[in-house]
Scaffold this motif. Structure first.
Motif, PDB file in Angstrom:
ATOM      1  N   GLU A 420      50.673  36.919  33.978  1.00 48.40           N
ATOM      2  CA  GLU A 420      49.297  37.402  34.116  1.00 48.40           C
ATOM      3  C   GLU A 420      48.367  36.328  34.682  1.00 48.40           C
ATOM      4  N   SER A 421      48.915  35.164  35.019  1.00 45.60           N
ATOM      5  CA  SER A 421      48.092  34.017  35.416  1.00 45.60           C
ATOM      6  C   SER A 421      48.003  33.856  36.932  1.00 45.60           C
ATOM      7  N   LYS A 422      46.784  33.696  37.437  1.00 48.77           N
ATOM      8  CA  LYS A 422      46.583  33.401  38.860  1.00 48.77           C
ATOM      9  C   LYS A 422      47.107  32.018  39.208  1.00 48.77           C
ATOM     10  N   GLU A 423      46.903  31.050  38.285  1.00 50.21           N
ATOM     11  CA  GLU A 423      47.353  29.682  38.537  1.00 50.21           C
ATOM     12  C   GLU A 423      48.873  29.635  38.677  1.00 50.21           C
ATOM     13  N   PHE A 424      49.559  30.375  37.824  1.00 54.73           N
ATOM     14  CA  PHE A 424      51.018  30.413  37.912  1.00 54.73           C
ATOM     15  C   PHE A 424      51.464  31.004  39.247  1.00 54.73           C
ATOM     16  N   SER A 425      50.866  32.102  39.625  1.00 56.91           N
ATOM     17  CA  SER A 425      51.238  32.743  40.895  1.00 56.91           C
ATOM     18  C   SER A 425      50.992  31.814  42.070  1.00 56.91           C
ATOM     19  N   ARG A 426      49.876  31.068  42.006  1.00 55.06           N
ATOM     20  CA  ARG A 426      49.558  30.159  43.116  1.00 55.06           C
ATOM     21  C   ARG A 426      50.537  28.988  43.164  1.00 55.06           C
ATOM     22  N   CYS A 427      50.890  28.449  42.006  1.00 54.68           N
ATOM     23  CA  CYS A 427      51.766  27.276  41.964  1.00 54.68           C
ATOM     24  C   CYS A 427      53.225  27.617  42.242  1.00 54.68           C
ATOM     25  N   PHE A 428      53.691  28.724  41.687  1.00 55.96           N
ATOM     26  CA  PHE A 428      55.124  29.021  41.720  1.00 55.96           C
ATOM     27  C   PHE A 428      55.517  30.091  42.723  1.00 55.96           C
ATOM     28  N   LEU A 429      54.590  30.999  43.048  1.00 53.91           N
ATOM     29  CA  LEU A 429      54.928  32.117  43.918  1.00 53.91           C
ATOM     30  C   LEU A 429      54.210  32.087  45.248  1.00 53.91           C
ATOM     31  N   GLY A 430      53.228  31.185  45.389  1.00 48.97           N
ATOM     32  CA  GLY A 430      52.515  31.060  46.653  1.00 48.97           C
ATOM     33  C   GLY A 430      51.550  32.192  46.932  1.00 48.97           C
ATOM     34  N   THR A 431      51.062  32.874  45.892  1.00 52.36           N
ATOM     35  CA  THR A 431      50.087  33.946  46.067  1.00 52.36           C
ATOM     36  C   THR A 431      48.914  33.706  45.117  1.00 52.36           C
ATOM     37  N   ASN A 432      47.824  34.404  45.345  1.00 53.89           N
ATOM     38  CA  ASN A 432      46.651  34.297  44.482  1.00 53.89           C
ATOM     39  C   ASN A 432      46.513  35.490  43.548  1.00 53.89           C
ATOM     40  N   THR A 433      47.517  36.353  43.548  1.00 51.85           N
ATOM     41  CA  THR A 433      47.479  37.563  42.726  1.00 51.85           C
ATOM     42  C   THR A 433      48.475  37.463  41.584  1.00 51.85           C
ATOM     43  N   PRO A 434      48.052  37.670  40.344  1.00 53.81           N
ATOM     44  CA  PRO A 434      48.995  37.643  39.224  1.00 53.81           C
ATOM     45  C   PRO A 434      50.083  38.702  39.388  1.00 53.81           C
ATOM     46  N   VAL A 435      51.239  38.430  38.838  1.00 56.07           N
ATOM     47  CA  VAL A 435      52.343  39.384  38.915  1.00 56.07           C
ATOM     48  C   VAL A 435      51.987  40.667  38.185  1.00 56.07           C
ATOM     49  N   GLY A 436      51.377  40.526  37.016  1.00 52.20           N
ATOM     50  CA  GLY A 436      50.981  41.691  36.244  1.00 52.20           C
ATOM     51  C   GLY A 436      51.321  41.541  34.777  1.00 52.20           C
ATOM     52  N   SER A 437      50.982  42.561  34.030  1.00 53.29           N
ATOM     53  CA  SER A 437      51.174  42.534  32.578  1.00 53.29           C
ATOM     54  C   SER A 437      52.345  43.423  32.181  1.00 53.29           C
ATOM     55  N   ILE A 438      53.176  42.906  31.280  1.00 49.58           N
ATOM     56  CA  ILE A 438      54.288  43.678  30.727  1.00 49.58           C
ATOM     57  C   ILE A 438      53.945  43.998  29.271  1.00 49.58           C
ATOM     58  N   PRO A 439      53.716  45.250  28.929  1.00 51.88           N
ATOM     59  CA  PRO A 439      53.397  45.599  27.533  1.00 51.88           C
ATOM     60  C   PRO A 439      54.538  45.230  26.603  1.00 51.88           C
ATOM     61  N   LEU A 440      54.197  44.747  25.425  1.00 53.61           N
ATOM     62  CA  LEU A 440      55.227  44.351  24.459  1.00 53.61           C
ATOM     63  C   LEU A 440      56.135  45.511  24.065  1.00 53.61           C
ATOM     64  N   GLU A 441      55.595  46.745  24.111  1.00 56.19           N
ATOM     65  CA  GLU A 441      56.443  47.878  23.736  1.00 56.19           C
ATOM     66  C   GLU A 441      57.540  48.142  24.775  1.00 56.19           C
ATOM     67  N   LYS A 442      57.398  47.545  25.965  1.00 55.24           N
ATOM     68  CA  LYS A 442      58.444  47.685  26.978  1.00 55.24           C
ATOM     69  C   LYS A 442      59.477  46.568  26.907  1.00 55.24           C
ATOM     70  N   VAL A 443      59.245  45.585  26.044  1.00 56.33           N
ATOM     71  CA  VAL A 443      60.158  44.457  25.940  1.00 56.33           C
ATOM     72  C   VAL A 443      61.171  44.737  24.840  1.00 56.33           C
TER      73      VAL A 443
END
Length: 532
Positions: A420-443
């Motif tokens: 869900e982090s913009k910083e993570f996406s920028r550092c690791f994925l090269g984008t400025n958009t977060p991957v998204g949220s995974i609800p705990l009930e889906k885990v």
């Protein structure tokens, strides 16, 4: 570093909506049938055109119309009970456990052993006297001697990598039917002698030392071996070689960096055991029994806790770092080490249909990722998940259930948080958009109670055969350097202090080993004095 694959499984029918994401070629011999050779070559060329020669991803489009003979399907799978190491099956080594899984799979599927083209097994705790576990299993099970056995070892990825290699064998036309999986016994791990003693004994016995006479040979042996106090064998460590720290230690660092509280970890771990308890009848459908050396039969897992007192869990002390050092990971939120094995049956869709087996589970996409080992050793699943979804042309919303290997509750929660982090996406994925949220009930949280360094991934694929709508991602180990280019982007993601530029990094003053320095596109490690 942690090396994480993602394997996305789905039905072959495009109108059926469920997907499972599991986050974790050889040139054939000449055939007498020239037409078959040409067809095989055509499939290989087609595969390379689709995926690229250098790609490490298996990818299929939704409406694939590929020849059934070139599509691998996962037909069925079984596993042994996963039992705590040094418990009831501690005298059964990896060969014995793997043999139990393979025999159980053959008995369940009633596959003709003469039709099997290959056995591929993952193994991490290697027995130096029999390093090719797969071949030894073939011999012990008394399968046809003509079947080749291949063993792969890629840390925690090994079992899943074995399955993927089986898929490649089938889809490249090198095999029609493959058994694949993993087997390990941490209880049977060998203790290594210190390097100096090994060199001394080797030189004495094979390097001519014994020819120097009793006095001269022994004197040379002792001079190389060093003090007797240093001769004790060393137990294998569940640690990252490049940092010298255990996985639990790194999970603790991840909890601190990503602000994962103790109560959150406790709640997640308790939920895992609760779900495992509720699913126990389904879990038992995967199991085949193991006979111990004493003749006893072990037929069930022994780490599921049906009743857990939350008040007692909250009182547990941190297991890897002290509370004053911001340690939060405790025994309850860490998975135990286990012994066990698993195996799955893979074949091309045409053969499966002819033999009356299911043909609905295929490998839709497979991705491996790696991250810098220090400090967030176990973060690679967060990189693998979006890349695997992209390869499969899917989104988070398309997935019904995510199964993220729970080595530690902190690791799973950190993975979910950084997606869900913009910083993570920028550092690791090269984008400025977060991957998204995974609800705990889906885990799917029912796997925390098991941790077997290579069989667990193959075991998750087996779960998918029983749970039609699921997705899995795992954190696995492999070293890979030079992943990042820009120190500025790393700095914003709370990375370690660089001795040269002085950026802050929270670390205990007592930690003087394996401090990683990243600066101005240079990669080096040093102790606290700054000496490389």
């Amino acid at each position: 570093a942690r090396y994480t694959p993602s394997l996305l499984l789905s039905p072959r029918l495009s109108h059926t909506k469920w997907y499972s994401l599991v986050s974790y070629t050889s040139i054939p011999f000449a055939s007498q049938n020239i037409i078959r050779d040409m067809e095989r070559l055509s499939r290989i060329v087609s595969h390379l055109k689709e995926n690229g020669v250098s790609s490490v991803c298996s990818q299929r489009s939704h409406g694939s119309t590929r020849d059934e003979e070139s599509v691998a399907v996962i037909v069925d799978g079984v596993r042994t009970p996963f039992v705590k190491s040094f418990g009831s099956i501690m005298k059964n080594d990896a060969i014995s456990l793997g043999a139990a899984a393979v025999k159980g799979l053959i008995a369940k599927t009633k596959i003709d052993p003469n039709a099997i083209d290959q056995l591929i097994m993952g193994n991490v705790v290697v027995n130096s006297n029999a390093p090719n576990v797969a071949r030894e299993i073939i011999i012990d099970v008394m399968l046809p001697a003509k079947i080749p056995g291949t063993t792969v070892s890629v840390a925690c990825l090994s079992g899943l990598e074995a399955i993927y290699q089986g898929i490649c064998q089938v889809e490249h036309g090198d095999a029609s039917i493959v058994l694949a999986g993993g087997s390990d016994s941490l209880s049977s791990g060998q203790m290594s002698l210190p390097a100096n003693l090994t060199l001394a004994l080797g030189k004495y016995s094979m390097g001519g030392g014994s020819k120097k006479g009793l006095y001269g040979g022994i004197s040379e042996l002792l001079s190389i071996a060093g003090p007797v106090s240093t001769w004790l064998p060393k137990a294998p460590a569940i640690a990252e070689r490049s940092t010298g720290k255990t996985m639990g230690y790194h999970a603790d660092l991840m909890a601190e960096i990503n602000s994962i509280r103790t109560d959150e970890q406790n709640a997640f771990a308790i939920s895992s055991h609760s779900k495992a308890t509720a699913a126990r009848s389904d879990i038992r459908k995967e199991l085949v029994p193991v006979t111990t050396k004493e003749g006893k039969t072990v037929s069930d897992d022994n780490l599921i806790r049906a009743k857990i007192d939350p008040s007692k869990v909250s009182k547990l002390k941190p297991a890897f770092r002290k509370a004053e050092e911001n340690g939060t990971v405790n025994a309850a939120t860490s998975s135990a080490l286990t012994d066990g094995a698993s195996a799955v049956l893979i074949m091309n869709a045409k053969k499966a249909k002819e033999l009356g087996y299911r043909t609905d589970i295929v490998c839709r996409a497979y991705v491996k990722t790696a991250v810098e080992p220090y400090p967030q050793l176990l973060l690679a699943p967060a990189v693998a998940i979006p890349r695997c979804l992209e390869k499969a042309n899917l989104t988070l919303d398309d997935i019904d259930i995510f199964e993220i290997h729970e080595a530690f509750a902190a690791q799973v929660l950190a993975t979910l948080k950084v997606l869900e982090s913009k910083e993570f996406s920028r550092c690791f994925l090269g984008t400025n958009t977060p991957v998204g949220s995974i609800p705990l009930e889906k885990v799917a949280e029912d796997r925390q109670y098991r941790k077997n360094v290579k069989t667990r991934l193959a075991r998750f694929v087996i779960s998918i055969l029983y749970v039609r709508q699921s997705t899995s991602s795992y954190c696995l180990g492999e070293r890979k350097w030079g992943l990042y280019r820009d120190w500025t982007s790393l700095r914003s993601y709370r990375w370690p202090t660089c001795h040269d530029c002085g950026q802050p990094f929270k670390k205990n003053k007592k930690e003087v080993r394996a401090v990683v320095n990243l600066c101005s596109r240079r990669y080096r490690r040093s102790d606290d004095s700054g000496k490389a």
